[in-house]
Design an enzyme around this catalytic site. Structure first.
Site, PDB file in Angstrom:
ATOM      1  N   CYS A  78     -44.335   0.186 -22.104  1.00 33.91           N
ATOM      2  CA  CYS A  78     -44.960   0.824 -23.304  1.00 33.91           C
ATOM      3  C   CYS A  78     -44.844   0.240 -24.254  1.00 33.91           C
ATOM      4  O   CYS A  78     -44.003   0.270 -24.926  1.00 33.91           O
ATOM      5  CB  CYS A  78     -44.278   2.109 -23.025  1.00 33.91           C
ATOM      6  N   CYS A  81     -42.456   3.024 -26.612  1.00 36.07           N
ATOM      7  CA  CYS A  81     -40.842   3.396 -25.882  1.00 36.07           C
ATOM      8  C   CYS A  81     -40.575   2.932 -25.527  1.00 36.07           C
ATOM      9  O   CYS A  81     -39.224   2.693 -24.705  1.00 36.07           O
ATOM     10  CB  CYS A  81     -41.141   4.916 -25.262  1.00 36.07           C
ATOM     11  N   CYS A 126     -47.995   7.163 -20.956  1.00 32.75           N
ATOM     12  CA  CYS A 126     -46.538   7.141 -20.313  1.00 32.75           C
ATOM     13  C   CYS A 126     -45.499   8.433 -20.210  1.00 32.75           C
ATOM     14  O   CYS A 126     -45.716   9.164 -21.104  1.00 32.75           O
ATOM     15  CB  CYS A 126     -45.964   6.613 -21.404  1.00 32.75           C
ATOM     16  N   CYS A 129     -42.837   8.877 -23.319  1.00 30.88           N
ATOM     17  CA  CYS A 129     -43.536   9.255 -24.511  1.00 30.88           C
ATOM     18  C   CYS A 129     -44.460   9.742 -24.992  1.00 30.88           C
ATOM     19  O   CYS A 129     -44.828  10.559 -25.351  1.00 30.88           O
ATOM     20  CB  CYS A 129     -43.651   8.398 -25.439  1.00 30.88           C
ATOM     21  N   CYS A 150     -57.458   1.123 -15.878  1.00 28.94           N
ATOM     22  CA  CYS A 150     -57.956   0.567 -16.697  1.00 28.94           C
ATOM     23  C   CYS A 150     -56.860   0.412 -18.225  1.00 28.94           C
ATOM     24  O   CYS A 150     -57.014   1.644 -18.731  1.00 28.94           O
ATOM     25  CB  CYS A 150     -59.501   0.889 -16.798  1.00 28.94           C
TER      26      CYS A 150
END
Length: 162
Positions: A78, A81, A126, A129, A150
């Site tokens: 991510c 984070c 995510c 976060c 995607c």
């Protein structure tokens, strides 16, 4: 009889856009994530495009991410984070212009439903976060999971294998 039919018809028209549908659009807003920051803090940390995608559920232009054609060994984290989200072993070329994976790293991605374009889609976030990553569809490789995650490349940070 005509009055009853007319009243029922009007009632159905007004009930089509219920508050339950509106809540399903952004049910992640009610979730609590391990990493939380103010909008100002996210804006300081992220590029304008990454902020638009991760924090405002935007979409980057297709074929604009250098990660789309990246096939090096490693892990995609991510960008907000640094949580590991996808492994390069599960990446494939979907032809859509966005990095695509047939599976996520279990427990690191959360899912919700959005109706932003008029019909239900499974949105990915995510799990640490809450950043918007993209969407998952059922048109991926049949030999593996059949899923196509995607993902916006700007929402990812590639960490090469050592």
């Amino acid at each position: 009889m005509k009055k009853i039919f007319l009243i029922a018809l009007i009632g159905m028209l007004f009930s089509c856009n219920t508050s339950a549908q509106k809540q399903a659009v952004k049910n992640t807003e009610k979730e609590t994530f391990k990493v939380t920051k103010t909008e100002t803090e996210w804006k300081k940390q992220l590029s304008a495009e990454a902020f638009y995608v991760l924090r405002k559920a935007g979409t980057e232009r297709s074929f604009s991410s250098p990660l789309n054609k990246n096939y090096s060994k490693g892990t995609y984290h991510c960008a907000g984070c640094n949580t590991p989200l996808f492994k390069s072993d599960h990446k494939f070329d979907s032809g859509t212009g966005w990095p695509s994976f047939d599976r996520e790293i279990a427990g690191n991605v959360s899912f919700s439903t959005d109706y932003n374009i008029g019909y239900a889609r499974t949105e990915e976030h995510c799990a640490t976060c809450g950043g918007h990553l993209g969407h998952v569809f059922d048109d991926g490789p049949r030999k593996t999971t059949g899923k196509r995650h995607c993902i916006n490349g700007v929402a990812l940070k590639f960490v090469p294998e050592k």
